[in-house]
Design an enzyme around this catalytic site. Structure first.
Site, mmCIF file in Angstrom:
data_model
loop_
_atom_site.group_PDB
_atom_site.id
_atom_site.type_symbol
_atom_site.label_atom_id
_atom_site.label_comp_id
_atom_site.label_asym_id
_atom_site.label_seq_id
_atom_site.Cartn_x
_atom_site.Cartn_y
_atom_site.Cartn_z
ATOM 1 N N GLY A 28 -43.322 45.086 -2.841
ATOM 2 C CA GLY A 28 -43.848 46.059 -3.540
ATOM 3 C C GLY A 28 -43.838 47.416 -2.887
ATOM 4 N N GLN A 57 -50.233 44.878 -9.056
ATOM 5 C CA GLN A 57 -51.242 43.923 -9.520
ATOM 6 C C GLN A 57 -51.455 43.581 -10.906
ATOM 7 O OE1 GLN A 57 -53.322 42.287 -7.567
ATOM 8 N NE2 GLN A 57 -52.754 43.247 -5.621
ATOM 9 N N CYS A 73 -60.879 48.503 8.767
ATOM 10 C CA CYS A 73 -61.524 48.711 9.988
ATOM 11 C C CYS A 73 -60.640 49.465 10.980
ATOM 12 C CB CYS A 73 -61.702 47.281 10.486
ATOM 13 S SG CYS A 73 -62.585 47.473 12.145
HETATM 14 N N1 PLP Z 1 -49.585 47.875 -4.399
HETATM 15 C C1 PLP Z 1 -50.521 47.098 -4.725
HETATM 16 C C2 PLP Z 1 -51.351 47.713 -5.709
HETATM 17 C C3 PLP Z 1 -50.854 46.126 -3.871
HETATM 18 O O1 PLP Z 1 -51.879 45.259 -4.117
HETATM 19 C C4 PLP Z 1 -50.002 45.768 -2.854
HETATM 20 C C5 PLP Z 1 -50.294 44.664 -2.012
HETATM 21 O O2 PLP Z 1 -51.501 44.259 -1.761
HETATM 22 C C6 PLP Z 1 -48.801 46.237 -2.589
HETATM 23 C C7 PLP Z 1 -48.556 47.588 -3.243
HETATM 24 C C8 PLP Z 1 -47.963 45.955 -1.586
HETATM 25 O O3 PLP Z 1 -46.889 44.920 -2.003
HETATM 26 P P1 PLP Z 1 -46.182 44.166 -0.912
HETATM 27 O O4 PLP Z 1 -47.172 43.262 -0.044
HETATM 28 O O5 PLP Z 1 -45.350 43.389 -1.714
HETATM 29 O O6 PLP Z 1 -45.507 45.042 -0.093
#
Ligand code: PLP
Length: 400
Positions: free
Chosen positions: A72, A179, A325
């Site tokens: 992502g 998501q 954190c």
């Molecule tokens: N965008 C959102 C809304 C996410 O929740 C996440 C992962 O938690 C990502 C992007 C990143 O995705 P990836 O882990 O495949 O790089």
């Protein structure tokens, strides 16, 4: 293994057995390179195309609008950089203040490189205001990037309307649907969304595979240049087994979405209602907005989210807090800050995110274990209701 109650599916999901089975031959028998001239590699390309069709069916778009990426995060970067290259003279970007770091930190970096970034805040229900977007977008705006669903609260944003507003000023519209994909119907046909990011590991495919949707007709500048894979739009030998896995996961998500959502929502609602009725001084963040069916973000006043997570973890329960954190000081989540959640609540936030693999027994186990944990933490909290704060703001207790 000890008992594991996994309620952290917005962080990552279990790879579905059907997905893993579908992937296996591509590690052993069908390991050819899809770009090879010979039959052995060439046959793999057909399987990639099938996977592409399945992902396109899930998104309601054309197969040629799908580019496979590594995750992502890569899709988000590829989309935003492409928009900026399309309009080199435009120096303005709009995003929301509640994006995932994959978009937020990229925008902060771009600010250092001369771009002006508008971060749209959300209201107390975690919802963006389209009037704010209308006021911010100008003919100097190259890209608008607004997530489809928030990873911490599950709040679903009206991205199709946002895309229309962006297009009316000639900006490219991208949405991080990491998501949302596989959890709600996206149906991109006839939408104004130019680009959209998906991540396989949020919908029961493995980690390390993603998708970037690029609407037919939208100019796209590749993020990775090199070989001519993905029609020259994403260089690098295809991650064949993972692409096949994502195809299967997309097929399953499309087939089972309604049924699974009903089930997962019933578990989520049982958990949410159960917590509200058994623990005092709690608030469900984003409850008045449309939300993903699997997510509940709940704040427990006067306790530390991280402490709750540690005690839950001792009982085998996996959940998450939105806070990051950094350098010894615990900052409350940027999402809850944008929502103006009071400090005494914001620090005590926990996200439970469920999936079809969860059961009612697991929900009831959490409902049994959680209230005594909160009670115990409140007993030892120096900030609990009625205890003097010695002139300190509840927030200050973290800064050293
Ligand atoms: N965008 C959102 C809304 C996410 O929740 C996440 C992962 O938690 C990502 C992007 C990143 O995705 P990836 O882990 O495949 O790089």
């Amino acid at each position: 293994m000890n008992k594991v109650v996994y309620f952290d599916n917005n962080a990552t999901t279990r790879t579905a057995d059907e997905v893993f089975q579908e992937m296996k031959p591509f590690f052993s028998d069908l390991y050819g390179n899809p770009s090879s001239m010979h039959f052995f590699g060439g046959q793999v390309q057909g399987h990639i195309n099938n996977a592409r069709e399945k992902v396109a069916a899930l998104l309601g778009c054309l197969p040629e609008e799908i580019i496979f990426t590594s995750c992502g995060t890569e899709s988000d970067s590829a989309a935003i950089y492409s928009a900026l290259r399309t309009f080199p003279e435009k120096k303005h970007i709009i995003t929301s203040a509640v994006e995932h770091p994959a978009v937020l930190n990229l925008c902060k970096d771009l600010e250092k490189r001369g771009y002006r970034v508008t971060y749209l805040n959300v209201d107390e229900n975690g919802m963006i205001n389209l009037e704010d977007l209308k006021k911010s977008v100008t003919s100097d705006t190259a890209a608008v990037s607004i997530m489809w669903a928030n990873n911490e609260t599950g709040v679903i944003f009206p991205v199709k309307e946002a895309a229309k507003i962006a297009k009316s000023k000639g900006a490219i519209f991208h949405t991080d649907a990491v998501q949302a994909a596989g959890k709600i119907n996206l149906d991109l046909k006839n939408s104004d969304i130019d680009m959209l990011s998906v991540s396989g590991h949020k919908l029961h495919a493995p980690k390390g595979i993603g998708v970037l949707y690029v609407k037919k007709g939208t100019i796209f500048h590749p993020f990775l240049t090199g070989g001519h894979q993905e029609k020259g739009r994403r260089a690098g030998t295809e991650n064949v087994p993972y692409i096949i896995g994502l195809g299967k996961a997309a097929e399953l998500a499309l087939k089972n979405m309604d049924k699974e959502n009903e089930y997962v929502k019933s578990l989520r609602d049982r958990l949410e209602k159960g917590i509200i009725s058994s623990v005092k001084n709690v608030r469900v963040n984003g409850e008045k907005s449309p939300r993903l069916p699997n997510t509940v973000n709940i704040s427990f006043e006067y306790v530390e989210g991280e402490s709750i997570l540690l005690f839950l973890s001792e009982k085998g329960i996996c959940a998450s807090s939105g806070s990051a954190c950094t350098s010894g000081s615990l900052e409350p989540s940027h999402v809850l800050m944008s929502m103006k959640v009071p400090m005494t609540f914001a620090h005590g936030s926990v996200r439970f995110s469920l999936s079809v693999y969860n059961t009612q027994e697991e929900v009831d186990y959490v409902l049994k274990e959680l209230p005594p944990i909160i009670e115990r933490l409140r007993e030892i909290s120096p900030f609990a209701e009625g205890k003097p704060l010695f002139g300190m703001d509840a927030c200050d207790k973290h800064s050293h």
